[in-house]
Design a protein around this motif. Structure first.
Motif, PDB file in Angstrom:
ATOM      1  N   VAL A   1      30.066  14.468 -14.660  1.00  0.00           N
ATOM      2  CA  VAL A   1      31.328  14.650 -15.364  1.00  0.00           C
ATOM      3  C   VAL A   1      31.168  15.786 -16.366  1.00  0.00           C
ATOM      4  O   VAL A   1      30.198  15.808 -17.133  1.00  0.00           O
ATOM      5  N   ASN A   2      32.104  16.733 -16.346  1.00  0.00           N
ATOM      6  CA  ASN A   2      32.170  17.815 -17.324  1.00  0.00           C
ATOM      7  C   ASN A   2      33.558  17.787 -17.937  1.00  0.00           C
ATOM      8  O   ASN A   2      34.554  17.851 -17.211  1.00  0.00           O
ATOM      9  N   LEU A   3      33.642  17.696 -19.261  1.00  0.00           N
ATOM     10  CA  LEU A   3      34.924  17.635 -19.945  1.00  0.00           C
ATOM     11  C   LEU A   3      34.917  18.534 -21.170  1.00  0.00           C
ATOM     12  O   LEU A   3      33.888  18.701 -21.825  1.00  0.00           O
ATOM     13  N   VAL A   4      36.090  19.098 -21.488  1.00  0.00           N
ATOM     14  CA  VAL A   4      36.300  19.849 -22.729  1.00  0.00           C
ATOM     15  C   VAL A   4      37.583  19.317 -23.335  1.00  0.00           C
ATOM     16  O   VAL A   4      38.610  19.228 -22.664  1.00  0.00           O
ATOM     17  N   GLY A   5      37.511  18.965 -24.606  1.00  0.00           N
ATOM     18  CA  GLY A   5      38.700  18.438 -25.275  1.00  0.00           C
ATOM     19  C   GLY A   5      38.477  18.265 -26.758  1.00  0.00           C
ATOM     20  O   GLY A   5      37.492  18.742 -27.325  1.00  0.00           O
ATOM     21  N   ARG A   6      39.417  17.555 -27.379  1.00  0.00           N
ATOM     22  CA  ARG A   6      39.390  17.298 -28.823  1.00  0.00           C
ATOM     23  C   ARG A   6      39.039  15.841 -29.090  1.00  0.00           C
ATOM     24  O   ARG A   6      39.516  14.940 -28.412  1.00  0.00           O
ATOM     25  N   VAL A   7      38.233  15.640 -30.112  1.00  0.00           N
ATOM     26  CA  VAL A   7      37.796  14.311 -30.502  1.00  0.00           C
ATOM     27  C   VAL A   7      38.965  13.581 -31.158  1.00  0.00           C
ATOM     28  O   VAL A   7      39.648  14.125 -32.019  1.00  0.00           O
TER      29      VAL A   7
ATOM     30  N   LEU B   1      36.697  20.441 -31.336  1.00  0.00           N
ATOM     31  CA  LEU B   1      36.683  20.849 -29.936  1.00  0.00           C
ATOM     32  C   LEU B   1      35.249  20.770 -29.437  1.00  0.00           C
ATOM     33  O   LEU B   1      34.348  21.423 -29.999  1.00  0.00           O
ATOM     34  N   ILE B   2      35.025  19.944 -28.400  1.00  0.00           N
ATOM     35  CA  ILE B   2      33.678  19.790 -27.855  1.00  0.00           C
ATOM     36  C   ILE B   2      33.722  19.829 -26.333  1.00  0.00           C
ATOM     37  O   ILE B   2      34.759  19.617 -25.721  1.00  0.00           O
ATOM     38  N   GLY B   3      32.581  20.114 -25.754  1.00  0.00           N
ATOM     39  CA  GLY B   3      32.381  20.006 -24.327  1.00  0.00           C
ATOM     40  C   GLY B   3      31.260  19.008 -24.082  1.00  0.00           C
ATOM     41  O   GLY B   3      30.316  18.936 -24.885  1.00  0.00           O
TER      42      GLY B   3
ATOM     43  N   VAL C   1      27.065  10.596 -22.093  1.00  0.00           N
ATOM     44  CA  VAL C   1      26.883  12.032 -22.345  1.00  0.00           C
ATOM     45  C   VAL C   1      25.401  12.383 -22.399  1.00  0.00           C
ATOM     46  O   VAL C   1      24.638  11.776 -23.143  1.00  0.00           O
ATOM     47  N   ASN C   2      25.026  13.382 -21.594  1.00  0.00           N
ATOM     48  CA  ASN C   2      23.666  13.910 -21.610  1.00  0.00           C
ATOM     49  C   ASN C   2      23.565  15.170 -22.461  1.00  0.00           C
ATOM     50  O   ASN C   2      22.526  15.440 -23.049  1.00  0.00           O
ATOM     51  N   ARG C   3      24.654  15.961 -22.474  1.00  0.00           N
ATOM     52  CA  ARG C   3      24.671  17.220 -23.231  1.00  0.00           C
ATOM     53  C   ARG C   3      25.973  17.341 -23.994  1.00  0.00           C
ATOM     54  O   ARG C   3      27.044  17.117 -23.437  1.00  0.00           O
ATOM     55  N   LEU C   4      25.869  17.711 -25.244  1.00  0.00           N
ATOM     56  CA  LEU C   4      27.015  17.911 -26.122  1.00  0.00           C
ATOM     57  C   LEU C   4      27.074  19.378 -26.502  1.00  0.00           C
ATOM     58  O   LEU C   4      26.061  19.957 -26.901  1.00  0.00           O
ATOM     59  N   HIS C   5      28.255  19.973 -26.381  1.00  0.00           N
ATOM     60  CA  HIS C   5      28.455  21.372 -26.746  1.00  0.00           C
ATOM     61  C   HIS C   5      29.517  21.438 -27.844  1.00  0.00           C
ATOM     62  O   HIS C   5      30.649  20.982 -27.637  1.00  0.00           O
ATOM     63  N   LEU C   6      29.153  21.983 -28.995  1.00  0.00           N
ATOM     64  CA  LEU C   6      30.095  22.170 -30.096  1.00  0.00           C
ATOM     65  C   LEU C   6      30.813  23.486 -29.848  1.00  0.00           C
ATOM     66  O   LEU C   6      30.208  24.548 -29.938  1.00  0.00           O
ATOM     67  N   LEU C   7      32.097  23.431 -29.541  1.00  0.00           N
ATOM     68  CA  LEU C   7      32.823  24.620 -29.101  1.00  0.00           C
ATOM     69  C   LEU C   7      33.672  25.264 -30.187  1.00  0.00           C
ATOM     70  O   LEU C   7      33.985  26.430 -30.094  1.00  0.00           O
TER      71      LEU C   7
END
Length: 121
Positions: free
Chosen positions: A6-12, A68-70, A96-102
């Motif tokens: 699963v890959n997602l980008v959105g707002r917390v 905004l995170i991925g 979640v295995n990887r967190l990206h601060l976008l």
């Protein structure tokens, strides 16, 4: 062969729910709003996220409502018995295995005091 990615980008959607365990482990739960374009408007899909270890500590320190995170991870189902009826229940969760601060640093600082509106993600 099977694949669960699963890959997602959105707002917390809210402040992180962080738990620190005596063993030294850290667990963080978040909700994530992801836009889904529809014919009339962009509707959000809401996902429950679960992070452990270093990713959870990063989320605890830097992620806030509206950030905004991925994320990259896999889909799992949490199951339990309903206390009132005894029926089996389940809920999908993204592990979640990887967190990206976008967002930019300014975005992340501003989001700590700003109200989050669904139409702004």
């Amino acid at each position: 062969m099977s694949l669960n990615v699963v890959n997602l980008v959105g707002r917390v959607g809210g402040e992180p729910d962080v738990k620190f365990f005596d063993s030294g482990s850290t667990k963080c739960k978040l909700t994530l709003a992801v836009k889904r374009p529809t014919k009339d408007s962009d509707q959000p899909d809401w996902f429950n996220l679960e992070l452990w270890g270093n990713e959870a500590r990063i989320a605890a320190d830097y992620v806030h409502k509206g950030s905004l995170i991925g994320v990259q991870g896999f889909l799992k189902f949490e199951t339990w018995s309903d206390r009132a009826t005894g029926a089996e229940r389940s809920s999908p969760v993204i592990q979640v295995n990887r967190l990206h601060l976008l967002g930019s640093k300014q975005d992340n600082n501003a989001s700590t005091g700003a109200e989050y509106r669904e139409d702004e993600f």
